[in-house]
Scaffold this motif. Structure first.
Motif, PDB file in Angstrom:
ATOM      1  N   LEU A   1       0.838  -1.191   0.000  1.00 40.67           N
ATOM      2  CA  LEU A   1       0.000   0.000   0.000  1.00 40.67           C
ATOM      3  C   LEU A   1       0.875   1.244   0.000  1.00 40.67           C
ATOM      4  O   LEU A   1       1.903   1.289   0.682  1.00 40.67           O
ATOM      5  N   ILE A   2       0.452   2.237  -0.759  1.00 37.05           N
ATOM      6  CA  ILE A   2       1.111   3.541  -0.781  1.00 37.05           C
ATOM      7  C   ILE A   2       0.137   4.536  -0.171  1.00 37.05           C
ATOM      8  O   ILE A   2      -0.893   4.863  -0.778  1.00 37.05           O
ATOM      9  N   ALA A   3       0.424   4.995   1.034  1.00 36.93           N
ATOM     10  CA  ALA A   3      -0.465   5.910   1.744  1.00 36.93           C
ATOM     11  C   ALA A   3      -0.216   7.328   1.247  1.00 36.93           C
ATOM     12  O   ALA A   3       0.789   7.949   1.592  1.00 36.93           O
ATOM     13  N   GLN A   4      -1.138   7.842   0.436  1.00 38.68           N
ATOM     14  CA  GLN A   4      -1.002   9.172  -0.152  1.00 38.68           C
ATOM     15  C   GLN A   4      -1.706  10.201   0.713  1.00 38.68           C
ATOM     16  O   GLN A   4      -2.926  10.289   0.735  1.00 38.68           O
TER      17      GLN A   4
ATOM     18  N   SER B   1      -3.501  13.986   6.607  1.00 39.29           N
ATOM     19  CA  SER B   1      -2.072  14.248   6.480  1.00 39.29           C
ATOM     20  C   SER B   1      -1.320  12.936   6.317  1.00 39.29           C
ATOM     21  O   SER B   1      -1.760  11.869   6.744  1.00 39.29           O
ATOM     22  N   THR B   2      -0.159  13.017   5.705  1.00 36.60           N
ATOM     23  CA  THR B   2       0.600  11.817   5.363  1.00 36.60           C
ATOM     24  C   THR B   2       0.909  10.947   6.567  1.00 36.60           C
ATOM     25  O   THR B   2       0.639   9.735   6.572  1.00 36.60           O
ATOM     26  N   LEU B   3       1.484  11.524   7.611  1.00 36.21           N
ATOM     27  CA  LEU B   3       1.903  10.708   8.750  1.00 36.21           C
ATOM     28  C   LEU B   3       0.708  10.130   9.505  1.00 36.21           C
ATOM     29  O   LEU B   3       0.780   9.006  10.017  1.00 36.21           O
ATOM     30  N   LYS B   4      -0.376  10.873   9.569  1.00 40.57           N
ATOM     31  CA  LYS B   4      -1.580  10.341  10.218  1.00 40.57           C
ATOM     32  C   LYS B   4      -2.110   9.146   9.431  1.00 40.57           C
ATOM     33  O   LYS B   4      -2.483   8.110  10.004  1.00 40.57           O
ATOM     34  N   LEU B   5      -2.121   9.271   8.105  1.00 38.82           N
ATOM     35  CA  LEU B   5      -2.599   8.162   7.282  1.00 38.82           C
ATOM     36  C   LEU B   5      -1.670   6.955   7.403  1.00 38.82           C
ATOM     37  O   LEU B   5      -2.134   5.809   7.466  1.00 38.82           O
ATOM     38  N   VAL B   6      -0.373   7.196   7.452  1.00 39.80           N
ATOM     39  CA  VAL B   6       0.578   6.091   7.627  1.00 39.80           C
ATOM     40  C   VAL B   6       0.296   5.347   8.927  1.00 39.80           C
ATOM     41  O   VAL B   6       0.248   4.109   8.953  1.00 39.80           O
ATOM     42  N   ARG B   7       0.099   6.080  10.002  1.00 41.11           N
ATOM     43  CA  ARG B   7      -0.168   5.428  11.290  1.00 41.11           C
ATOM     44  C   ARG B   7      -1.463   4.605  11.235  1.00 41.11           C
ATOM     45  O   ARG B   7      -1.523   3.481  11.738  1.00 41.11           O
TER      46      ARG B   7
ATOM     47  N   GLU C   1       1.324  -6.172   8.795  1.00 41.79           N
ATOM     48  CA  GLU C   1       2.257  -7.061   8.103  1.00 41.79           C
ATOM     49  C   GLU C   1       2.377  -6.783   6.605  1.00 41.79           C
ATOM     50  O   GLU C   1       3.017  -7.548   5.886  1.00 41.79           O
ATOM     51  N   VAL C   2       1.767  -5.708   6.130  1.00 36.10           N
ATOM     52  CA  VAL C   2       1.776  -5.408   4.697  1.00 36.10           C
ATOM     53  C   VAL C   2       2.794  -4.312   4.404  1.00 36.10           C
ATOM     54  O   VAL C   2       2.947  -3.366   5.184  1.00 36.10           O
ATOM     55  N   THR C   3       3.498  -4.436   3.295  1.00 30.64           N
ATOM     56  CA  THR C   3       4.444  -3.401   2.891  1.00 30.64           C
ATOM     57  C   THR C   3       3.714  -2.077   2.709  1.00 30.64           C
ATOM     58  O   THR C   3       2.716  -1.999   1.990  1.00 30.64           O
ATOM     59  N   LEU C   4       4.229  -1.042   3.366  1.00 31.84           N
ATOM     60  CA  LEU C   4       3.563   0.259   3.382  1.00 31.84           C
ATOM     61  C   LEU C   4       4.554   1.355   3.042  1.00 31.84           C
ATOM     62  O   LEU C   4       5.616   1.456   3.654  1.00 31.84           O
ATOM     63  N   LEU C   5       4.200   2.173   2.065  1.00 32.83           N
ATOM     64  CA  LEU C   5       5.000   3.335   1.684  1.00 32.83           C
ATOM     65  C   LEU C   5       4.257   4.604   2.044  1.00 32.83           C
ATOM     66  O   LEU C   5       3.027   4.640   2.030  1.00 32.83           O
ATOM     67  N   ALA C   6       5.004   5.655   2.363  1.00 35.38           N
ATOM     68  CA  ALA C   6       4.435   6.957   2.682  1.00 35.38           C
ATOM     69  C   ALA C   6       4.644   7.906   1.516  1.00 35.38           C
ATOM     70  O   ALA C   6       5.753   7.994   0.965  1.00 35.38           O
ATOM     71  N   ALA C   7       3.588   8.624   1.121  1.00 37.32           N
ATOM     72  CA  ALA C   7       3.649   9.551  -0.007  1.00 37.32           C
ATOM     73  C   ALA C   7       3.058  10.891   0.388  1.00 37.32           C
ATOM     74  O   ALA C   7       1.949  10.957   0.908  1.00 37.32           O
ATOM     75  N   GLY C   8       3.822  11.955   0.142  1.00 35.67           N
ATOM     76  CA  GLY C   8       3.313  13.295   0.406  1.00 35.67           C
ATOM     77  C   GLY C   8       4.182  14.082   1.353  1.00 35.67           C
ATOM     78  O   GLY C   8       4.260  13.759   2.537  1.00 35.67           O
TER      79      GLY C   8
ATOM     80  N   PHE D   1       9.795   6.226  10.889  1.00 31.29           N
ATOM     81  CA  PHE D   1       9.593   6.137  12.336  1.00 31.29           C
ATOM     82  C   PHE D   1       8.127   5.864  12.672  1.00 31.29           C
ATOM     83  O   PHE D   1       7.812   5.152  13.629  1.00 31.29           O
ATOM     84  N   ARG D   2       7.219   6.417  11.858  1.00 33.30           N
ATOM     85  CA  ARG D   2       5.782   6.243  12.118  1.00 33.30           C
ATOM     86  C   ARG D   2       5.235   4.919  11.599  1.00 33.30           C
ATOM     87  O   ARG D   2       4.055   4.647  11.743  1.00 33.30           O
ATOM     88  N   GLY D   3       6.076   4.118  10.952  1.00 32.52           N
ATOM     89  CA  GLY D   3       5.619   2.792  10.553  1.00 32.52           C
ATOM     90  C   GLY D   3       5.718   2.463   9.084  1.00 32.52           C
ATOM     91  O   GLY D   3       5.394   1.336   8.679  1.00 32.52           O
ATOM     92  N   ALA D   4       6.148   3.417   8.242  1.00 32.27           N
ATOM     93  CA  ALA D   4       6.301   3.125   6.817  1.00 32.27           C
ATOM     94  C   ALA D   4       7.497   2.220   6.588  1.00 32.27           C
ATOM     95  O   ALA D   4       8.497   2.292   7.306  1.00 32.27           O
ATOM     96  N   ASP D   5       7.401   1.378   5.568  1.00 34.34           N
ATOM     97  CA  ASP D   5       8.515   0.527   5.155  1.00 34.34           C
ATOM     98  C   ASP D   5       9.355   1.186   4.076  1.00 34.34           C
ATOM     99  O   ASP D   5      10.405   0.662   3.695  1.00 34.34           O
ATOM    100  N   GLY D   6       8.890   2.320   3.577  1.00 36.12           N
ATOM    101  CA  GLY D   6       9.616   3.036   2.547  1.00 36.12           C
ATOM    102  C   GLY D   6       8.929   4.336   2.233  1.00 36.12           C
ATOM    103  O   GLY D   6       7.838   4.628   2.740  1.00 36.12           O
ATOM    104  N   VAL D   7       9.574   5.141   1.394  1.00 38.95           N
ATOM    105  CA  VAL D   7       9.017   6.443   1.024  1.00 38.95           C
ATOM    106  C   VAL D   7       8.825   6.499  -0.489  1.00 38.95           C
ATOM    107  O   VAL D   7       9.610   5.953  -1.270  1.00 38.95           O
TER     108      VAL D   7
END
Length: 408
Positions: A193-196, A209-215, A223-230, A243-249
């Motif tokens: 998932l890419i959290a936009q 907001s990006t970090l809120k959506l990531v959390r 257990e799912v690969t998660l990327l942060a976008a924005g 730090f907030r839980g993303a596996d990548g950016v």
């Protein structure tokens, strides 16, 4: 950067990209990463320091050095950018525009000729101008070319596409704008998932907001690969997302302002000179895909129609044409000039001629606040990730809500 990512430090590349600095102690690397080479400064080779590499679920799954993915920006993220990002240790992502499947195949083959490292293709699930932007034929190209990752944006891909891709060994990701969208993507079998967040540039319908959506998405799917976008454009912003839980950016605006991006030089310069308040979300741009919210640079046409998009007359006001572009440069039949209509949603590329003040230039204000210059993509990847590693080694303050700039 060459060689297989087998857990050993790779030999330094002698390519054209500059670097984060020579291998050495932590202090030496930090000094090198904090300096920006001048335009005429001699270019140093890229060194990836294995001891400093950020290992996440994403890097382990794909054999990457860094949990960095460039956003799959249509018309802008073409093979040179994809190759540069993958060669620097991240995952290069091709932005597949609404183009004939043979053009997509040619792009993928060009990437394979330039790198042996993993890469991906980003596809838009939507329709406009009487055509579907992505079809089963595009999926078949990705399968035939054994693309490691295919990501989808906007609409839900048909189940048979997902089944066929996964059966071929391709990882399937979905860009999501909410927890509800994430839940739906997991239900149809998304591997990642890419959290936009709302700060993200381009077509964006997020209200979070990006970090809120990531959390929130991380809590839903631990257990799912998660990327942060924005809003991610430097080491500290990348570190906060990890730090907030993303596996990548997933990095877009910062990569527009890269040497290898196929963006117009004036567009790149505006991104480098922009600040936090210099973008807006608008539905002004079409007619290729009308009525869709986009976060773009606030130029003359955006300022003129801000808040009045619903009152744009039909036909639109002058000028009837704002410029010309080449939609699929470098491909047989793709170099024909395209007349850009008023409110064209295509971004200005290196081949575009016309008035940039009339054009849609996707950009994140939160990212522009962190961008100072146009740099080679490899340098951006290495410096951002090495800085993020140092920040995470002493993560004081990363849990502070005030650290996220969500002004756009």
């Amino acid at each position: 950067m060459n060689g297989k990512n087998d857990g050993r430090s790779p030999p330094p590349s002698r390519g054209t990209g500059p670097t984060a600095g020579p291998p050495g102690g932590e202090d030496e690397d930090e000094g090198a990463a904090s300096e920006v080479d001048g335009a005429d400064a001699p270019r140093r080779p890229i060194y990836v320091l294995e001891g400093n590499t950020l290992h996440t679920r994403l890097t382990r799954e794909l054999g990457l050095h860094y949990p960095f993915v460039n956003a799959g920006m249509a018309f802008v993220a073409l093979p040179p950018l994809v190759i540069a990002v993958s060669e620097a240790g991240g995952l290069g992502m091709l932005g597949a525009a609404p183009e004939p499947p043979p053009f997509l195949q040619a792009r993928i083959q060009a990437i394979r000729a330039g790198t042996k490292r993993p890469f991906g293709v980003n596809l838009i699930v939507a329709s406009g101008g009487g055509q579907d932007f992505t079809t089963r034929a595009h999926i078949d190209v990705c399968i035939a070319e054994k693309v490691p990752v295919v990501s989808f944006h906007w609409g839900t891909p048909p189940a048979d596409w997902v089944k066929a891709l996964k059966a071929a060994g391709t990882r399937v990701w979905m860009q999501v704008h909410s927890v509800e969208a994430a839940r739906e993507a997991l239900a149809w079998g998304a591997d990642g998932l890419i959290a936009q967040g709302r700060q993200a540039a381009g077509h964006n319908r997020s209200a979070v907001s990006t970090l809120k959506l990531v959390r929130e998405v991380r809590a839903l799917a631990p257990e799912v690969t998660l990327l942060a976008a924005g809003g991610i454009a430097d080491g500290p912003s990348a570190a906060r997302a990890l730090f907030r839980g993303a596996d990548g950016v997933w990095v877009g605006t910062r990569m527009v302002a890269s040497v290898e991006a196929h963006a117009h030089p004036g567009y790149k310069q505006r991104v480098a000179e922009g600040d936090a308040g210099d973008s807006d979300v608008t539905t002004l741009f079409g007619p290729e895909w009308p009525g869709q919210p986009m976060r773009v640079l606030r130029n003359r046409v955006v300022r003129e129609w801000a808040g009045r998009e619903a009152r744009v007359p039909s036909p639109p006001p002058a000028p009837e044409r704002i410029g010309t572009a080449r939609l699929f440069p470098g491909l047989p039949g793709g170099d024909a000039p395209y007349a850009m209509p008023k409110f064209c949603s295509f971004p200005p590329t290196a081949d575009t001629e016309g008035d940039l003040e009339e054009m849609a230039m996707p950009a994140s204000g939160a990212s522009m606040a962190r961008i100072e210059s146009v740099l080679p993509a490899g340098q951006i990847v290495v410096e951002m990730m090495e800085r993020a590693h140092r920040v995470l080694a002493n993560p004081i303050g990363l849990d502070a809500e005030a650290e996220e700039d969500d002004r756009g």
